[in-house]
Enzyme design. Structure first.
Site, PDB file in Angstrom:
ATOM      1  CE  LYS A   8     -18.989  16.085  13.632  1.00  0.00           C
ATOM      2  NZ  LYS A   8     -19.015  16.484  12.714  1.00  0.00           N
ATOM      3  CB  ALA A  94     -22.369   8.487   5.664  1.00  0.00           C
ATOM      4  CG  MET A  97     -25.738  15.739  11.040  1.00  0.00           C
ATOM      5  SD  MET A  97     -27.062  15.793  11.327  1.00  0.00           S
ATOM      6  CE  MET A  97     -27.445  16.936  12.632  1.00  0.00           C
ATOM      7  CB  ALA A  98     -20.071  13.244  15.450  1.00  0.00           C
ATOM      8  N   GLY A  99     -22.750  10.603  13.601  1.00  0.00           N
ATOM      9  CA  GLY A  99     -23.913   9.931  13.967  1.00  0.00           C
ATOM     10  C   GLY A  99     -23.165   7.971  14.939  1.00  0.00           C
ATOM     11  N   GLY A 100     -22.483   7.573  14.445  1.00  0.00           N
ATOM     12  CA  GLY A 100     -22.034   6.503  14.512  1.00  0.00           C
ATOM     13  C   GLY A 100     -20.804   6.904  15.564  1.00  0.00           C
ATOM     14  CB  SER A 101     -18.399   9.642  16.154  1.00  0.00           C
ATOM     15  OG  SER A 101     -18.006   9.144  15.198  1.00  0.00           O
ATOM     16  CB  SER A 102     -23.332  10.431  18.600  1.00  0.00           C
ATOM     17  OG  SER A 102     -24.142  10.182  20.255  1.00  0.00           O
ATOM     18  CG  ASP A 134     -16.003  13.673  15.627  1.00  0.00           C
ATOM     19  OD1 ASP A 134     -14.570  14.376  15.771  1.00  0.00           O
ATOM     20  OD2 ASP A 134     -16.664  13.118  14.216  1.00  0.00           O
TER      21      ASP A 134
HETATM   22  P1  ATP Z   1     -19.357  12.001  11.143  1.00  0.00           P
HETATM   23  O1  ATP Z   1     -19.810  13.017  11.135  1.00  0.00           O
HETATM   24  O2  ATP Z   1     -18.445  11.516  12.492  1.00  0.00           O
HETATM   25  O3  ATP Z   1     -18.089  12.228  10.018  1.00  0.00           O
HETATM   26  P2  ATP Z   1     -20.869  10.513   9.222  1.00  0.00           P
HETATM   27  O4  ATP Z   1     -22.139  11.233  10.048  1.00  0.00           O
HETATM   28  O5  ATP Z   1     -19.972  11.173   8.829  1.00  0.00           O
HETATM   29  O6  ATP Z   1     -19.709  10.979  10.953  1.00  0.00           O
HETATM   30  P3  ATP Z   1     -22.112   8.027  10.756  1.00  0.00           P
HETATM   31  O7  ATP Z   1     -23.456   8.506  10.228  1.00  0.00           O
HETATM   32  O8  ATP Z   1     -21.114   8.084  11.664  1.00  0.00           O
HETATM   33  O9  ATP Z   1     -21.063   9.545   9.520  1.00  0.00           O
HETATM   34  O10 ATP Z   1     -21.367   6.801   9.446  1.00  0.00           O
HETATM   35  C1  ATP Z   1     -20.664   6.422   8.454  1.00  0.00           C
HETATM   36  C2  ATP Z   1     -20.228   4.745   8.545  1.00  0.00           C
HETATM   37  O11 ATP Z   1     -20.042   4.168   8.927  1.00  0.00           O
HETATM   38  C3  ATP Z   1     -21.900   4.588   7.890  1.00  0.00           C
HETATM   39  O12 ATP Z   1     -21.664   4.010   6.320  1.00  0.00           O
HETATM   40  C4  ATP Z   1     -22.084   3.040   8.511  1.00  0.00           C
HETATM   41  O13 ATP Z   1     -21.807   1.944   7.293  1.00  0.00           O
HETATM   42  C5  ATP Z   1     -20.652   3.130   9.543  1.00  0.00           C
HETATM   43  N1  ATP Z   1     -21.298   2.920  10.492  1.00  0.00           N
HETATM   44  C6  ATP Z   1     -20.240   2.624  11.943  1.00  0.00           C
HETATM   45  N2  ATP Z   1     -21.669   2.071  12.873  1.00  0.00           N
HETATM   46  C7  ATP Z   1     -22.726   2.796  13.120  1.00  0.00           C
HETATM   47  C8  ATP Z   1     -23.578   3.634  13.609  1.00  0.00           C
HETATM   48  N3  ATP Z   1     -23.519   3.113  15.060  1.00  0.00           N
HETATM   49  N4  ATP Z   1     -24.479   4.871  12.850  1.00  0.00           N
HETATM   50  C9  ATP Z   1     -24.366   4.855  11.598  1.00  0.00           C
HETATM   51  N5  ATP Z   1     -23.346   4.209  10.800  1.00  0.00           N
HETATM   52  C10 ATP Z   1     -21.941   3.471  11.365  1.00  0.00           C
END
Ligand code: ATP
Length: 293
Positions: A8, A94, A97-102, A134
């Site tokens: 996202k 990190a 882009m909400a990668g982990g949430s997605s 998210d």
């Molecule tokens: P948001 O946009 O929700 O803030 P984000 O992009 O900042 O997300 P993510 O990529 O979701 O952050 O990951 C943040 C941390 O969560 C990472 O440092 C990682 O160690 C941990 N993590 C747990 N599960 C996952 C996953 N499936 N994918 C990526 N990171 C994950």
């Protein structure tokens, strides 16, 4: 079962205040884009959950949000069978882009289908918030207003077709750090979220873009000026507007023309300002979650 977990961007991100429980009250316009991780899931003979990922620095145990989501549902429904998962990440980690949430959202949808649990989308979303604020949105996808801590969702009609250039610099920003460094009293310029919703409803891309704003930007750009450099480069090369997504550091530029975006992507790659450069477009909610690619 093969599921796509979409990234996202935030077209608008406002923070209204801090609650007594420490969470921040937000108002955000969320938009899914066509950039995704792939989650493959299947039943396995051995009980328990196994997960492998393509990135050595992403945990593949219970710290992974995919694992947490699957375990939450399997525990509640006493699923005795085993689950084997493979996660191929393309969404920067990190990055805002909400990668982990997605990924977690895909796990909720996948486990529900694989084991025939019969939960509705709303029932999945009610559970998803336990894994992250998210995650309910990542189950819903498309265009939405997110309020509360991000879990109160209101559907918005889809945005006019537009093209999205993503540039992630080689720095990492933790969401926790972004909130800690945010000075609520110093936010003087709040994005016009309601005006933006009106523009979207009217199919007015230019009006919508003119109202884009993210209250995290000043603080994070102060620390990482490369974010401003990427924004400037995108806007000098045809983006209607470029902005940081979420708590950063990813920058996205909105374009009204695919060729202009492709040319800007080439300039961005040559500049080496961004570690990841990805040219795509918005994703509107018309596809299924599973076996869809
Ligand atoms: P948001 O946009 O929700 O803030 P984000 O992009 O900042 O997300 P993510 O990529 O979701 O952050 O990951 C943040 C941390 O969560 C990472 O440092 C990682 O160690 C941990 N993590 C747990 N599960 C996952 C996953 N499936 N994918 C990526 N990171 C994950």
């Amino acid at each position: 079962m093969r599921l796509r977990a979409f990234a996202k961007i935030n077209l608008g991100l406002d923070i209204l205040g801090k609650r007594d429980d420490g969470y921040h009250e937000v108002r955000m316009i969320m938009q899914t884009i066509q950039m995704y991780d792939v989650l493959e899931i299947q039943r396995s003979k051995s009980p328990g959950i196994s997960l492998v990922t393509n990135l050595p620095y992403v945990p593949s145990d219970e710290r992974n949000l995919v694992y947490k989501a699957a375990k939450l549902l399997m525990d509640e429904f006493h699923v005795e069978e085993g689950l084997s998962m493979r996660l191929d990440k393309s969404i920067p980690v990190a990055a805002g882009m909400a990668g982990g949430s997605s990924d977690a959202a895909a796990a909720f949808v996948g486990v529900n289908r694989l084991f025939g649990l019969g939960l509705s989308e709303q029932e999945l979303m009610n559970r998803a918030v336990k894994v992250g604020a998210d995650v309910p949105y990542c189950i819903m996808r498309g265009t939405a207003l997110a309020e509360g801590i991000g879990e109160k969702l209101t559907w918005i009609p889809q945005v006019p077709r537009c093209f999205v250039l993503v540039g992630k610099p080689g720095v990492n920003v933790s969401t926790k750090m972004a909130y800690e460094t945010l000075k609520l009293k110093s936010i003087t310029c709040h994005p016009d979220i309601d005006g933006m919703i009106e523009n979207i409803k009217n199919g007015d891309l230019y009006g919508m873009v003119s109202k884009m704003g993210n209250v995290f930007e000043p603080g994070i750009i102060g620390r990482y000026p490369v974010i401003q450099e990427i924004k400037n480069l995108m806007e000098a090369n045809g983006a209607l507007k470029a902005m940081m997504s979420g708590s950063g550091p990813t920058v996205f530029g909105i374009f009204d023309d695919a060729d202009k975006m492709a040319a800007a992507a080439a300039v961005l790659r040559e500049s080496h300002l961004a570690k990841t450069v990805f040219a795509t477009e918005v994703y509107n909610r018309n596809g299924g979650f599973t076996n869809d690619k």
